[in-house]
Write a protein that holds these residues in place. Structure first.
Motif, PDB file in Angstrom:
ATOM      1  N   GLU A  77      99.461  37.770 -12.821  1.00  0.00           N
ATOM      2  CA  GLU A  77      99.008  38.246 -14.134  1.00  0.00           C
ATOM      3  C   GLU A  77      97.954  39.351 -13.986  1.00  0.00           C
ATOM      4  OE1 GLU A  77      98.005  34.434 -15.922  1.00  0.00           O
ATOM      5  OE2 GLU A  77      99.820  34.588 -17.136  1.00  0.00           O
ATOM      6  N   SER A  78      97.250  39.397 -12.853  1.00  0.00           N
ATOM      7  CA  SER A  78      96.270  40.468 -12.644  1.00  0.00           C
ATOM      8  C   SER A  78      96.988  41.807 -12.505  1.00  0.00           C
ATOM      9  CB  SER A  78      95.445  40.203 -11.388  1.00  0.00           C
ATOM     10  OG  SER A  78      96.289  40.103 -10.255  1.00  0.00           O
ATOM     11  N   GLY A  81      98.345  42.857 -15.824  1.00  0.00           N
ATOM     12  CA  GLY A  81      97.245  43.382 -16.631  1.00  0.00           C
ATOM     13  C   GLY A  81      96.843  42.456 -17.757  1.00  0.00           C
ATOM     14  N   LYS A  82      97.456  41.280 -17.817  1.00  0.00           N
ATOM     15  CA  LYS A  82      97.058  40.325 -18.857  1.00  0.00           C
ATOM     16  C   LYS A  82      97.696  38.968 -18.599  1.00  0.00           C
ATOM     17  CE  LYS A  82     100.917  41.616 -21.769  1.00  0.00           C
ATOM     18  NZ  LYS A  82     101.360  42.198 -23.017  1.00  0.00           N
ATOM     19  N   GLN A  83      97.099  37.980 -19.223  1.00  0.00           N
ATOM     20  CA  GLN A  83      97.688  36.644 -19.174  1.00  0.00           C
ATOM     21  C   GLN A  83      98.854  36.599 -20.152  1.00  0.00           C
ATOM     22  OE1 GLN A  83      94.085  34.309 -20.060  1.00  0.00           O
ATOM     23  NE2 GLN A  83      94.211  33.620 -17.945  1.00  0.00           N
ATOM     24  N   VAL A  84      99.946  35.947 -19.753  1.00  0.00           N
ATOM     25  CA  VAL A  84     101.094  35.875 -20.646  1.00  0.00           C
ATOM     26  C   VAL A  84     100.880  34.774 -21.693  1.00  0.00           C
ATOM     27  CG1 VAL A  84     102.659  36.764 -18.880  1.00  0.00           C
ATOM     28  CG2 VAL A  84     102.348  34.294 -19.146  1.00  0.00           C
ATOM     29  N   GLY A  85     101.740  34.770 -22.703  1.00  0.00           N
ATOM     30  CA  GLY A  85     101.623  33.810 -23.796  1.00  0.00           C
ATOM     31  C   GLY A  85     101.619  32.362 -23.320  1.00  0.00           C
ATOM     32  N   ARG A  86     102.488  32.019 -22.394  1.00  0.00           N
ATOM     33  CA  ARG A  86     102.566  30.649 -21.899  1.00  0.00           C
ATOM     34  C   ARG A  86     101.234  30.214 -21.294  1.00  0.00           C
ATOM     35  NH1 ARG A  86     103.204  28.375 -17.015  1.00  0.00           N
ATOM     36  NH2 ARG A  86     104.199  26.326 -16.941  1.00  0.00           N
ATOM     37  N   MET A  88      98.203  31.379 -21.903  1.00  0.00           N
ATOM     38  CA  MET A  88      97.177  31.230 -22.939  1.00  0.00           C
ATOM     39  C   MET A  88      97.361  29.936 -23.714  1.00  0.00           C
ATOM     40  SD  MET A  88      96.191  34.745 -24.517  1.00  0.00           S
ATOM     41  CE  MET A  88      96.170  36.280 -23.626  1.00  0.00           C
TER      42      MET A  88
END
Lengths: 248, 248, 248, 248, 248, 248
Positions: A77-78, A81-86, A88
């Motif tokens: 995820e780094s 560039g972001k954490q995915v929906g799952r 979070m």
């Protein structure tokens, strides 16, 4: 009989290594069958901006999987560039669940962050993270209580979680990855030591489910969580840790 | 004598667990003192766009630290939204070093990704990642050779890495975190089984260093890497793995 | 003889334009053959958060290439949304190198940022950035010393950098792009006016190198840097700037 | 009696404007009390990469709130640079729920995207988005059926959603914002026209809940959803739209 | 008389260096007073996706300022992680303006990217970028015409731009930074060699302006652009470049 | 006669719904033909950092289109991870325009944010946003004046905007999407109630335009804006709102 030889109402073997990390205030390596999660609890003597000056503490969680925790490698995820929906969704669930047994007023102005990093995934990573995250949290609060004199013990109760599902018309407890991917319904349940529900999340995207199936799953989950909490009590008891008498 | 009782030219105790991950083609949990790195090698039957259609393979590496691998908790890079400079610098180094002993032509059009995830950090995480990453890579290529018949064995030589530094006028081998943070010079060396240099990176930000100090560090590094490669040979030999005769 | 007619131990023609920028506290346009870098030094009367209140200063660097500095156009990093690994690696190196000759305590609570923007690239952009960045830094500190009375002059020594490499069994000084892309080993060396090493970074991804080759490269680098520092002294001397006697 | 005069088991007034958008294949403006959501269904004759070539369709949803949909203004997610966890969680829920009543095989290789944009928020935005999103989806599939001859009608059943909660020991149906912010338990339920459960999500972060409370909430939700589905049938029936006989 | 001694209708001294970059197909360093912009034109034998297969070409522009192009240092957009609104607005303007004199059909399926990098900014950077960008574009198309045989010459006309403004009730031509920051109205005008308008952008945020002021500014801009285009013709003529007869 | 039956100098039917949003200090739903924009004005008792402590207020605007506001669905900017250039350009224009009629000194240290969210787009979304944004701003300042006693009324004048263009040699007022996409010139004009220009933005990318065409467009725009401002006066007057006598 299930593919791995378990009865429908049988948990996978649970194993825990206490304090595998020499820096964290609390840490456990929890294993549920082939699912392995490293949970650390980090204490920070500050609270998020929205709580400043209220004398209350905060508990939050973060969740991630190592790239090769799964059958095929996932991109970090780094790098995305972001954490995915799952991710979070799961870490919000873990945080909410853990906060439900913490007396935030009693904790004082400090934050405990529970990091759940999945080293190997074979189904039930979110429920195992909650069950293990609770242990890391309990270890950290126990350690804190050695230096801070709490008016009330900030941990109010035990907490554990398990998944249940319906596969080929049968209600199953604690699904592994193979079962989970074939199940028509998948449900995660979080309960306290007192037997109350904290979270109930059932999803029948593949096929809607009946009230009878829902009741069957809830019953099996209650039974499984009761066993997990007994096991948590033994584990912490052996380490000389007792959850305070404080009632919420 | 050093704070942890070692001689200046003494390595920390090295330990390895082979194949701790049930999914990866190759994996090791390597420990150098209190530094613990989980290295997995994942084989993908594709190459990056810049290599397509050339009949060559690729080896690349990614590096990360769990948030509480260190004394105080670090923010996840997935939440920062990007990998920081230090991470990129380290994973570029690991990838370059590992490629130097792989015959990319012999490997064929496939990519091996080495993930180095630091579970606990006590100095030397990049050098330990290289030493452990090599083992994961060797296991994966060994496994591949069971199903692919390579014209030449794609792994040409052993590879290991160690750090050296100058602390209080003394040249030291394999610095732990405490030593590293006080050292005036810090150097990472990567060498092959044949005794050639692959990378030499010395930094004297705190204090420039002389040619004599440089020579002293290089000598100590050579000696330490020779020991590490002997240990790698034993480790792989015990697992029945032999690096092919192929010369580059 | 090399493709551009130089001897193996011969630097490319170096050229400098002092203060090409009317706003910056210090600036130079440095040219090494066809490599052209615009270096500016900007003084800011603040320090980064981690240094606040310590009475110390800071020196940092940023590096970038214009999109068409190279043979084919590169996408801007502002459009990619981040700096790539190579950029970060280079600017961390430039910053570390420059800090090694600055007395941060003497500088006081201010930050000097060295921006190195490559207008045209023909090999050696990072080493040329260090050599030119030093000049911009020296000009800025000289200008500062006109208004601030330093207890000790904050610039302790000269600093320059050059690349060396091995191409067709021959050790070469100051490689241009064509040589660099064919070299089996590539090494960047940074040294002070006093002849000490600040950084030594050698990479043999294409082919590991021997101790003899390493020694050959170090010798050539020392000789080249000595010439560069003599040239820096002349350049600054002509501009009436003398590096203070202060020893670190 | 509740603050807005409703009985505990009483829905807020529901209102719908069909086809408020002249471009979308299906669109509704749905109002549940002061909660207003604009739902559009957009048909795209392509499927996501993971479904290519399988002859199956896809249904997905996106959710957002206008900056001033709420009491105080929220920053736009386009300026934050990403969707927040709550948004992702909600849109994943809406998508899963809607897919549960669509025969993806029958739909053919096309994607229907349901956009739910909250113009004004007063509690229940996610459940209202599902109830309204279903109507937009039904309108779009009805329109599609005018030009595409489906072997089976791709919409298998009705679908609606409502929230329930426990406030001051009383189980309440369809909470508005003020009730929701004081409730000790909050639960969202999604059901089909056939009376099966698609999603059950109950959260007792503030206070765990008993099995009796859970049963009370499920009962009230079933009753409320039955009313909503009757209302949906009337709404679509008045527009001459009939959900096909196709069974899943 | 203005602060820098110019008459109200007087341009700053314009200067150009042709082909300062050895790689780009076309390049100029243009100076308008103390404003210095490096413009390069890069030819790519591909077009963006939206133009594929139409036999048409594309011209686009990118704009950036070096961090210390201005009085105080600006943060790099690569570090901000995105281009700011001002940058996007300016580069969209430059691209639109340049396309207005290019026969995209005649150009064929290729893209010319004009990079305008401001080395030093003293007002009028966007208009100077257009005037200089046109020259780089003309050089690149001239070079292209040496290898490609165009049915029609793809450059239809000259193009230049200048700023005008109202300061202390006086209409001024070609404002420098100091004037620009005090002006109550600021206007940028782009015109072709044939004397037609391509862009007119006037802004009176500080103070709305009258039709008479607007007419005064337009008149002055026309006069200034006529001079700039005469200067462009001389510049290119001296370099042996003639804009084709082709009419749009 | 135009495709929709209008005369060349005829505005589309304008419609407004006052205060459609129960939370915002000011809000309007404005419709210009089929273009529908929801404008809300939010008051925040703080100013951006660059204005702190100056006793001045600030007015800013944000603009967005719902994904299906247009003929084919657009990706959300929250998913793209950033606002695109067009969005930034438009919201910068709206903010500048609105600030031109606000006495920021009189407003005091508070910020008014105008959000313009396009529910349906049929040409002229930026000019309609300005015309509607002005109304939302006026409503918010009117509401503020009920609780804050301003020394001078902070709204100095009316403000409206319209587009004009040249299509098939004819100058047209208030272009819809179909006309806009075929027009050779497109111009947006913003004027005050006093008849002064605030913004003039004309673009002839498809085809440069003559001074005569420019004059024709300016004349038509003046006439259209005069009508819009009369309509704004009626609209606000009917709601009992009068713009203060304060002169700028």
């Amino acid at each position: 009989m299930r593919a791995d030889g378990r009865q429908p109402d049988e948990l996978r073997p649970f194993k825990v290594t206490l304090q595998p990390n020499k820096y964290a205030e609390g840490s456990v390596l929890i294993e549920a069958g082939d699912t392995k999660v490293l949970c650390t609890a980090s204490v920070d003597e500050r609270v998020p901006p929205f709580l400043k000056g209220q004398g209350k503490g905060w508990v939050t969680a973060e969740y991630a999987m190592l790239p090769r925790a799964t059958q095929s490698r996932n991109q970090r995820e780094s790098i995305k560039g972001k954490q995915v929906g799952r991710t979070m969704e799961i870490q919000r669930l873990i945080g909410r669940a853990l906060r439900s047994v913490v007396l935030l007023d009693a904790l004082g102005e400090r934050t405990i962050t529970i990091d759940c990093d999945v080293l190997q995934a074979d189904g039930g990573t979110r429920t195992t993270s909650i069950t293990g995250g609770f242990l890391a949290l309990a270890l950290a609060i126990h350690k804190l209580s050695g230096t801070v004199s709490f008016a009330r013990y900030p941990l109010a109760d035990f907490l554990a979680s398990v998944s249940v599902g319906v596969l080929q018309e049968q209600v199953l407890l604690d699904l592994n990855y193979e079962e989970d991917s074939k199940a028509k319904v998948d449900m995660n349940v979080v309960m306290t030591g007192a037997g109350s529900f904290v979270e109930v999340q059932g999803t029948g995207e593949e096929s809607p489910f009946s009230r009878a199936e829902l009741d069957g799953m809830l019953g099996l989950a209650e039974q499984g969580i009761r066993q997990l909490i007994a096991w948590q009590k033994d584990t912490l008891g052996d380490a000389g840790i007792r959850i305070g008498e404080a009632k919420r």
